[in-house]
Enzyme design. Sequence first.
Site, PDB file in Angstrom:
ATOM      1  N   GLU A  57       9.081  21.521  85.486  1.00 45.61           N
ATOM      2  CA  GLU A  57       9.251  22.973  85.519  1.00 45.61           C
ATOM      3  C   GLU A  57       8.050  23.630  86.187  1.00 45.61           C
ATOM      4  O   GLU A  57       6.919  23.187  85.982  1.00 45.61           O
ATOM      5  CB  GLU A  57       9.431  23.516  84.093  1.00 45.61           C
ATOM      6  CG  GLU A  57      10.688  22.987  83.415  1.00 45.61           C
ATOM      7  CD  GLU A  57      10.885  23.524  82.007  1.00 45.61           C
ATOM      8  OE1 GLU A  57       9.987  24.259  81.514  1.00 45.61           O
ATOM      9  OE2 GLU A  57      11.913  23.212  81.400  1.00 45.61           O
TER      10      GLU A  57
ATOM     11  N   HIS B  32      14.484  27.998  81.311  1.00 49.30           N
ATOM     12  CA  HIS B  32      13.714  27.811  80.074  1.00 49.30           C
ATOM     13  C   HIS B  32      13.360  29.155  79.436  1.00 49.30           C
ATOM     14  O   HIS B  32      12.198  29.429  79.087  1.00 49.30           O
ATOM     15  CB  HIS B  32      12.442  27.002  80.327  1.00 49.30           C
ATOM     16  CG  HIS B  32      11.995  26.238  79.114  1.00 49.30           C
ATOM     17  ND1 HIS B  32      11.314  25.047  79.175  1.00 49.30           N
ATOM     18  CD2 HIS B  32      12.144  26.492  77.786  1.00 49.30           C
ATOM     19  CE1 HIS B  32      11.062  24.600  77.960  1.00 49.30           C
ATOM     20  NE2 HIS B  32      11.556  25.461  77.090  1.00 49.30           N
TER      21      HIS B  32
ATOM     22  N   ARG C 280      13.659  20.109  75.284  1.00 51.46           N
ATOM     23  CA  ARG C 280      12.732  19.672  76.317  1.00 51.46           C
ATOM     24  C   ARG C 280      13.462  18.842  77.359  1.00 51.46           C
ATOM     25  O   ARG C 280      14.293  17.986  77.025  1.00 51.46           O
ATOM     26  CB  ARG C 280      11.585  18.858  75.706  1.00 51.46           C
ATOM     27  CG  ARG C 280      10.586  19.699  74.912  1.00 51.46           C
ATOM     28  CD  ARG C 280       9.816  20.646  75.819  1.00 51.46           C
ATOM     29  NE  ARG C 280       8.790  21.419  75.119  1.00 51.46           N
ATOM     30  CZ  ARG C 280       8.967  22.621  74.625  1.00 51.46           C
ATOM     31  NH1 ARG C 280      10.157  23.200  74.710  1.00 51.46           N
ATOM     32  NH2 ARG C 280       7.968  23.264  74.044  1.00 51.46           N
TER      33      ARG C 280
END
Length: 310
Positions: free
Chosen positions: A260, A279, A231
């Site tokens: 994000e 990601h 994370r």
Amino acid sequence: MSRQKILVTGADLAAQALEVLKNYDIVYAGKTPTEEDIVALCKEHDPVAIIVRYSKVGAAAMDAAPSLKVISKHGSGTDTIDKSAAKERGIAVVAALGANASAVAEQALTLMLACAKSVPQLNERMHAGFWDKSTHKSLELAGRTLGLIGLGAIGQRFARMACAMGMNVMGFDPYATTWPEGVQRVDLETIWRDSDVISLHCPLTDDNRGLINADTLALCRPGVVLVNTARGGLIDEAALLAAVENGHVRAAGLDSFAVEPMAAGHPFQNRSGFILSPHIGGVTSDAYVNMGLSAARNALAVLGQTVEAA
């Protein structure tokens, strides 16, 4: 009689998962739903379950869906779900633990190798017509020390990969119920002091937010490589930028970020020393199916439905 509904905070779900959920109507929130979108859809459809792919699910969404019984994460990290609010309302929160472990561990390995071997930079130079053999020196990883923070399914799988490469592997995880063979159990101070590569595999909590910061980076070896497939909130991004720019951190391979999607003009963009991916560590065709199936089955288990094998 209308069927009960399940809200998916995304635009799709694996066909295998949809087959498991065939007795429910599925409502999709779209590719990039906001929290406000989720609340509106909860008000409109009153789902009994939410499968979380993107966006956050907070108290407002829970209150907007009085029939809601379970929030099931399409993945392992539940930091985008307000678990305290769910507990207060008697709503179960479940996660697809281990469903994407292979995919994310492979991404961590890829980022570590790319940082050590300067793969993206050399590729770019080669395409531009340069031949840097006489000037380039990469980092050999055999015999180097990998420090893992988090030894869940992903961390353990990555540990086995690194051990197979001849790396010395040590780890920190006060919550681990099992410990992989060949990995030395150490404290965080040892991770900072002795690691040539540090890789993050822990969930984001209030206690570890900003774990990688100016103080902890200063404790690390000069030339350390940092990998994050967990994370983004685990890293103080301004501190990491400074450490990369002054050379204390050799390179950072990052698959997650504080905000994000990453906006244009982010300080990490177009900077040497950063290898970035959006990601997608857990985004493989196999993981997509595995996470969808796990999320669907976990939701049905809470709802008291029979889960068929698929």
